[in-house]
Scaffold this motif. Structure first.
Motif, PDB file in Angstrom:
ATOM      1  N   ASN A 270      -2.711   9.262  -9.036  1.00  0.00           N
ATOM      2  CA  ASN A 270      -4.039   9.363  -8.403  1.00  0.00           C
ATOM      3  C   ASN A 270      -4.142   8.423  -7.193  1.00  0.00           C
ATOM      4  OD1 ASN A 270      -6.635  10.467  -8.162  1.00  0.00           O
ATOM      5  ND2 ASN A 270      -7.565   8.828  -9.387  1.00  0.00           N
ATOM      6  N   LEU A 271      -3.107   8.460  -6.372  1.00  0.00           N
ATOM      7  CA  LEU A 271      -3.067   7.634  -5.175  1.00  0.00           C
ATOM      8  C   LEU A 271      -2.873   8.515  -3.946  1.00  0.00           C
ATOM      9  CD1 LEU A 271      -0.668   4.799  -6.435  1.00  0.00           C
ATOM     10  CD2 LEU A 271      -3.126   4.569  -6.027  1.00  0.00           C
ATOM     11  N   LYS A 272      -3.416   8.056  -2.830  1.00  0.00           N
ATOM     12  CA  LYS A 272      -3.221   8.777  -1.567  1.00  0.00           C
ATOM     13  C   LYS A 272      -2.721   7.812  -0.504  1.00  0.00           C
ATOM     14  CE  LYS A 272      -8.092   8.450  -0.134  1.00  0.00           C
ATOM     15  NZ  LYS A 272      -8.542   7.626  -1.255  1.00  0.00           N
TER      16      LYS A 272
ATOM     17  N   SER B  54       0.827  -1.208   0.000  1.00  0.00           N
ATOM     18  CA  SER B  54       0.000   0.000   0.000  1.00  0.00           C
ATOM     19  C   SER B  54       0.860   1.256   0.000  1.00  0.00           C
ATOM     20  CB  SER B  54      -0.924   0.002   1.220  1.00  0.00           C
ATOM     21  OG  SER B  54      -0.170   0.052   2.418  1.00  0.00           O
TER      22      SER B  54
ATOM     23  N   ASN C  24      -2.034   5.238   2.263  1.00  0.00           N
ATOM     24  CA  ASN C  24      -2.722   4.039   2.731  1.00  0.00           C
ATOM     25  C   ASN C  24      -3.626   3.388   1.690  1.00  0.00           C
ATOM     26  OD1 ASN C  24      -1.574   4.192   5.386  1.00  0.00           O
ATOM     27  ND2 ASN C  24      -3.099   5.765   5.895  1.00  0.00           N
ATOM     28  N   ASP C  25      -3.659   3.919   0.465  1.00  0.00           N
ATOM     29  CA  ASP C  25      -4.413   3.240  -0.588  1.00  0.00           C
ATOM     30  C   ASP C  25      -3.810   1.855  -0.829  1.00  0.00           C
ATOM     31  OD1 ASP C  25      -6.227   5.227  -1.013  1.00  0.00           O
ATOM     32  OD2 ASP C  25      -5.430   5.893  -2.946  1.00  0.00           O
TER      33      ASP C  25
END
Length: 215
Positions: free
Chosen positions: A97-99, A75, A101-102
Motif C-alpha cells: 500500500n505504498l506509492k 522513500s 515518493n511516499d
C-alpha cells in the motif's frame, strides 16, 4: 599442493604458504575446495558448515544496505528500471500500500529489510542444499538472492551457478555471481553500472577478502 593460490588467503602460520593443502597436513585435515576449511585456527568466516546453520553476518547486511541505498533516502523510489522500491531495495508490492515518493521511516525500512533478507537466506539454503559453505560464501549468495530474486536463480535461468553447486565447484560458483542487467517494465534487458560494481564486490565477499565499508 594447490596449482594456484588458495583464495581464502593467510589465516595463521600453517597457511602462510598459500599453495599448501589443508594446512600442509592432508592426512589430518581436508580442504576440498580451497575456499573454506575445518582446520583448527581457521577464521570463523572461512569455516565450512551447513547453510541451515548460517544467517547473514552484520557485515553482509551492511553491504546490502550500502549497495541498495547509498543516499540515505528511504522513500519509495524508482530502481532505475521503472520499478518502485522502498528503504533498502524492497520491491514494493500492492500489499505494501505504498506509492512513489511516499516517505518511509527508519524502523519501517529496517523491518522490510529484515523480511527480505530472511527470504533471501531461505533461497540460498534451498539453492546450495547439502553443500558446505563458509560465512563469507553465504553472505555473497544471500546478497545475490536479495538482488535478483529466487526466480533468476533457478536451474533454467542460472544454469552455470546451479551446475557449479551440484559439482561442488566453488570457483565455478564464484564465477557465476555476476549479474549486471535488469529488466524494465517494458521487458527490455538493460545494463546498469551499479550492478556491475555490486557483482565484483559480491565475488570478493565470496572469496573471503573484502574490505567492508560502513553503510
Amino acid at each position: 599442493r594447490f596449482y594456484s593460490n588458495d583464495p581464502v588467503g593467510f589465516r595463521d602460520i600453517h597457511s602462510f604458504n598459500r599453495y599448501a593443502y589443508a594446512n600442509n597436513n592432508p592426512y589430518k585435515y581436508i580442504d576440498p575446495s580451497g575456499m573454506c576449511s575445518n582446520a583448527p585456527g581457521t577464521d570463523a568466516n572461512d569455516v565450512c558448515q551447513s547453510a541451515s546453520n548460517l544467517n547473514i553476518s552484520q557485515k553482509g547486511i551492511d553491504h546490502i544496505k550500502k549497495s541498495e541505498n547509498d543516499t540515505g533516502n528511504l522513500s519509495v523510489q524508482d530502481d532505475g528500471l521503472g520499478n518502485p522500491t522502498a528503504g533498502y531495495g524492497h520491491k514494493v508490492t500492492p500489499q505494501d500500500n505504498l506509492k512513489m515518493n511516499d516517505p518511509i521511516s527508519q524502523s519501517k525500512a529496517d523491518s522490510l529489510l529484515a523480511q527480505d533478507i530472511a527470504i533471501a537466506e531461505g533461497v540460498v539454503e534451498n539453492l546450495v542444499g547439502s553443500l558446505p559453505v563458509s560465512q563469507n560464501e553465504f553472505d555473497a549468495l544471500t546478497d545475490l538472492a536479495f538482488n535478483v530474486g529466487a526466480g533468476k536463480l533457478s536451474p533454467q535461468n542460472s544454469p552455470g551457478l546451479n551446475a557449479a553447486i551440484k559439482a561442488g565447484d566453488y570457483e565455478g560458483m564464484s564465477n557465476n555471481l555476476k549479474y549486471t542487467r535488469g529488466v524494465n517494465k517494458q521487458g527490455q534487458s538493460l545494463s546498469l553500472p551499479g550492478l556491475a560494481t555490486r557483482s565484483a564486490e559480491r565475488r570478493t565477499i565470496f572469496r573471503g577478502n573484502i574490505q567492508y565499508k560502513n553503510p
